[in-house]
Design an enzyme around this catalytic site. Structure first.
Site, PDB file in Angstrom:
ATOM      1  N   ASP A 194       0.813  -1.217   0.000  1.00  0.00           N
ATOM      2  CA  ASP A 194       0.000   0.000   0.000  1.00  0.00           C
ATOM      3  C   ASP A 194       0.845   1.265   0.000  1.00  0.00           C
ATOM      4  OD1 ASP A 194      -2.363  -1.432   0.055  1.00  0.00           O
ATOM      5  OD2 ASP A 194      -2.582  -1.312   2.243  1.00  0.00           O
ATOM      6  N   ARG A 230      -3.753  -5.333 -11.431  1.00  0.00           N
ATOM      7  CA  ARG A 230      -2.827  -6.446 -11.669  1.00  0.00           C
ATOM      8  C   ARG A 230      -3.583  -7.771 -11.704  1.00  0.00           C
ATOM      9  NH1 ARG A 230      -0.854 -10.209  -8.237  1.00  0.00           N
ATOM     10  NH2 ARG A 230      -1.803  -9.077  -6.506  1.00  0.00           N
ATOM     11  N   ARG A 231      -4.430  -8.009 -10.706  1.00  0.00           N
ATOM     12  CA  ARG A 231      -5.181  -9.268 -10.679  1.00  0.00           C
ATOM     13  C   ARG A 231      -6.140  -9.363 -11.854  1.00  0.00           C
ATOM     14  NH1 ARG A 231      -6.005  -8.567  -4.255  1.00  0.00           N
ATOM     15  NH2 ARG A 231      -4.138  -9.693  -3.549  1.00  0.00           N
ATOM     16  N   ARG A 266     -15.502  -8.464   1.301  1.00  0.00           N
ATOM     17  CA  ARG A 266     -15.380  -9.150   0.005  1.00  0.00           C
ATOM     18  C   ARG A 266     -15.875 -10.591   0.113  1.00  0.00           C
ATOM     19  NH1 ARG A 266      -9.752  -6.724  -2.620  1.00  0.00           N
ATOM     20  NH2 ARG A 266      -9.773  -4.797  -1.400  1.00  0.00           N
ATOM     21  N   CYS A 320      -1.604   2.700  -8.705  1.00  0.00           N
ATOM     22  CA  CYS A 320      -2.790   1.854  -8.828  1.00  0.00           C
ATOM     23  C   CYS A 320      -3.283   1.770 -10.265  1.00  0.00           C
ATOM     24  CB  CYS A 320      -3.901   2.393  -7.929  1.00  0.00           C
ATOM     25  SG  CYS A 320      -3.606   2.119  -6.172  1.00  0.00           S
TER      26      CYS A 320
END
Length: 308
Positions: A85, A132-133, A156, A243
């Site tokens: 982060d 990225r994922r 989530r 990000c």
């Protein structure tokens, strides 16, 4: 110690678990009790934004701004962060003073409908807030649709249980720290699904001028993790990582040797460039920078136009 040290942290269950881990390591290292420390939870801007991706809201610094303000005004003595982060440029007067030993850096798939990513139904919907994922999923399964999934780990998992998506992806380290490793359906390999730079590592940020706190924290520094993160953060900085940048990077350290693998992707996963470099651990920062530069040259300027 003449006073309680105040530990700044985000207020999520995972962030609190990480702050407690740092506190417990300090207690063990110095023969202190928990009463020597006060954990100070703070809600950050990044925690408040739940309706859009962090890329659209302003980037990684959204998870650190309020904590860093607490350092500057003296409300807290040091902060405990998830290393992934952390922006690559910190405010003047603050710095990362230690890294705890890294947890498992891999990602996991969590799904009630399939045992593996390959077995997800055709055109299944996967929820994740990470570019990225998203890119790595589409690289392996171009048919899959991805939607932004914000919130802490528990949020989530609740959204997944409600059937909003067929699967989600989370860091294995976070689940392990929350004693939730059993919810992982598939642990994804580092080869197919390399992690974000810093994933799985806890870092401690403090005022550069605070000699007393720096001396205390030095006892829990994990040198191999620090070397790996120095390499990964140099790689990230060279690529102007944020990000908005689908990239992955992971450095492995064995003795005085470091091996760093980096990857950059287009957001749809259709174009991928990856390289690896290795060398002496004392040159970790230079290795990370060189790897980032080589990947930038390999991809060419046009590749990065879609990131802005």
């Amino acid at each position: 110690m003449h006073r309680r040290l105040r530990i700044g942290t985000r207020a999520s269950a995972l962030a609190l678990a990480q702050a407690q881990e740092a506190r417990d390591r300090l207690c063990t290292a110095h023969g202190l009790t928990e009463e020597a420390f006060e954990i100070v939870p703070m809600t950050t801007t990044g925690d408040k934004i739940q309706d859009r991706s962090l890329a659209d809201a302003g980037g990684k610094g959204l998870f650190t701004k309020e904590l860093e303000e607490g350092l500057f005004d003296g409300r807290i003595d040091f902060c405990v962060h998830s290393s992934k982060d952390m922006p690559t440029k910190l405010p003047e007067g603050l710095e990362i003073i230690a890294y705890l030993e890294r947890e498992d850096p891999r990602d996991v798939l969590i799904s009630p409908v399939a045992a593996t990513l390959e077995e997800l139904p055709f055109e299944a919907v996967v929820g994740t807030s990470s570019l990225r994922r998203q890119a790595l999923v589409k690289r392996l399964r171009p048919d899959i649709a991805t939607v932004t999934f914000r919130g802490n780990v528990q949020t989530r998992l609740r959204k997944l249980e409600e059937g909003q998506v067929a699967a989600t992806l989370l860091a294995y380290a976070g689940l392990r720290r929350l004693d939730l490793a059993s919810v992982a359906t598939q642990v994804l390999s580092l080869d197919d699904f390399p992690p974000a730079p810093g994933q799985g590592a806890i870092c401690i940020e403090a005022r550069s001028s605070d000699i007393e706190t720096r001396a205390l924290i030095a006892a829990i520094q994990h040198d191999a993790t620090a070397t790996a993160l120095t390499c990964e953060r140099a790689f990230l900085e060279t690529l102007d990582g944020s990000c908005r940048t689908p990239l992955a990077g992971y450095a492995e350290v064995e003795g005085r040797h470091v091996n760093m693998r980096g990857m950059i992707l287009t957001p749809d996963g259709s174009q991928v460039h990856e390289l690896a470099l290795e060398g002496d651990a004392a040159q970790a920062q230079e290795i990370g920078r060189k790897l980032g530069s080589l990947l930038r040259e390999m991809a060419g300027t046009a590749f990065f136009d879609g990131w802005s």
